[in-house]
Design a protein around this motif. Sequence first.
Motif, PDB file in Angstrom:
ATOM      1  N   SER A 170       0.823  -1.211   0.000  1.00  0.00           N
ATOM      2  CA  SER A 170       0.000   0.000   0.000  1.00  0.00           C
ATOM      3  C   SER A 170       0.855   1.258   0.000  1.00  0.00           C
ATOM      4  O   SER A 170       0.358   2.356  -0.264  1.00  0.00           O
ATOM      5  CB  SER A 170      -0.933   0.015   1.217  1.00  0.00           C
ATOM      6  OG  SER A 170      -0.187   0.024   2.435  1.00  0.00           O
ATOM      7  N   SER A 171       2.159   1.124   0.278  1.00  0.00           N
ATOM      8  CA  SER A 171       3.048   2.284   0.215  1.00  0.00           C
ATOM      9  C   SER A 171       3.161   2.829  -1.207  1.00  0.00           C
ATOM     10  O   SER A 171       3.700   3.927  -1.409  1.00  0.00           O
ATOM     11  CB  SER A 171       4.438   1.917   0.734  1.00  0.00           C
ATOM     12  OG  SER A 171       5.024   0.902  -0.064  1.00  0.00           O
ATOM     13  N   TYR A 178       3.938   9.192   5.953  1.00  0.00           N
ATOM     14  CA  TYR A 178       4.681   7.963   6.227  1.00  0.00           C
ATOM     15  C   TYR A 178       4.330   7.420   7.610  1.00  0.00           C
ATOM     16  O   TYR A 178       4.206   6.203   7.795  1.00  0.00           O
ATOM     17  CB  TYR A 178       6.188   8.232   6.149  1.00  0.00           C
ATOM     18  CG  TYR A 178       6.723   8.339   4.752  1.00  0.00           C
ATOM     19  CD1 TYR A 178       7.215   7.222   4.082  1.00  0.00           C
ATOM     20  CD2 TYR A 178       6.765   9.561   4.082  1.00  0.00           C
ATOM     21  CE1 TYR A 178       7.730   7.314   2.800  1.00  0.00           C
ATOM     22  CE2 TYR A 178       7.274   9.677   2.800  1.00  0.00           C
ATOM     23  CZ  TYR A 178       7.752   8.541   2.162  1.00  0.00           C
ATOM     24  OH  TYR A 178       8.251   8.635   0.885  1.00  0.00           O
ATOM     25  N   SER A 204       0.890   5.818   7.377  1.00  0.00           N
ATOM     26  CA  SER A 204       0.963   4.566   6.628  1.00  0.00           C
ATOM     27  C   SER A 204       1.598   3.465   7.466  1.00  0.00           C
ATOM     28  O   SER A 204       1.111   2.321   7.510  1.00  0.00           O
ATOM     29  CB  SER A 204       1.761   4.778   5.337  1.00  0.00           C
ATOM     30  OG  SER A 204       1.923   3.563   4.635  1.00  0.00           O
TER      31      SER A 204
END
Length: 244
Positions: A164-165, A227, A230
């Motif tokens: 998913s990054s 980030y 996530s």
Amino acid sequence: MPSAKSKHNKAILAQSKPKFFSMVRSLHLADYLTLGNGVCGCLAVLFAMRSLITQDPTFLYLSFCLVPIGVFLDAMDGAVARWRKATSLLGQELDSLADLITFGIAPAILGFACGMQTILDIFVLCYFVCCGLSRLARYNATVASMPKNESGKIKYYEGAPIPSSLIIVIILAYGVYTGKFWNFENVPRSDNGYISPFKIAFTGKNVWGNEVKVISRFFIHPFVLIYAISGTMMISKRLRIPKF
């Protein structure tokens, strides 16, 4: 004349002696796709580093393109493994290591290359990578006990899957394309390229979202919090995402 026992011992020794490239020969087709995923991640990191050295965004775009290719190969290796009915513990470990490089380390390096370079930024990027590492380790440790459907596939992911990054990478690519990162418009140039330090292009308004002073001389770019979000989603146990 050699005895029967000595002949038997020699036969056993010959069988136990590894053949040339024995590990490579033991890999399945799906494992080669997994290695391709890892290659994409390694190249993405190296091209991002080269973009910083040469100050040429072309290498940065190459890095951005390699991550979705890695996503494709990551999806294909599972499909091929199920099609060929050939899975192994080695393949599982290869998959996790390749995913860590392509979807954990590479996006963090790309964030750094796009300007998230303060001390606090670096700590957040490190947190993101560690979350991805923990997510993969937890998956390997629990995959055998997770609920599965009739075909043997697990029903859901615990936490966001590390690929998913790719969403972050797409946002970064859009930012570079639209000039929200890598803004060199007011940077002096020579015939051989940019001559001023990268620090000019990577501070203040030249990084999407600007930068915020936290304490004393410590600054952070708000964009880097993507980030942090996530990474936190990756290690969440309450977040369950159906696996299709």
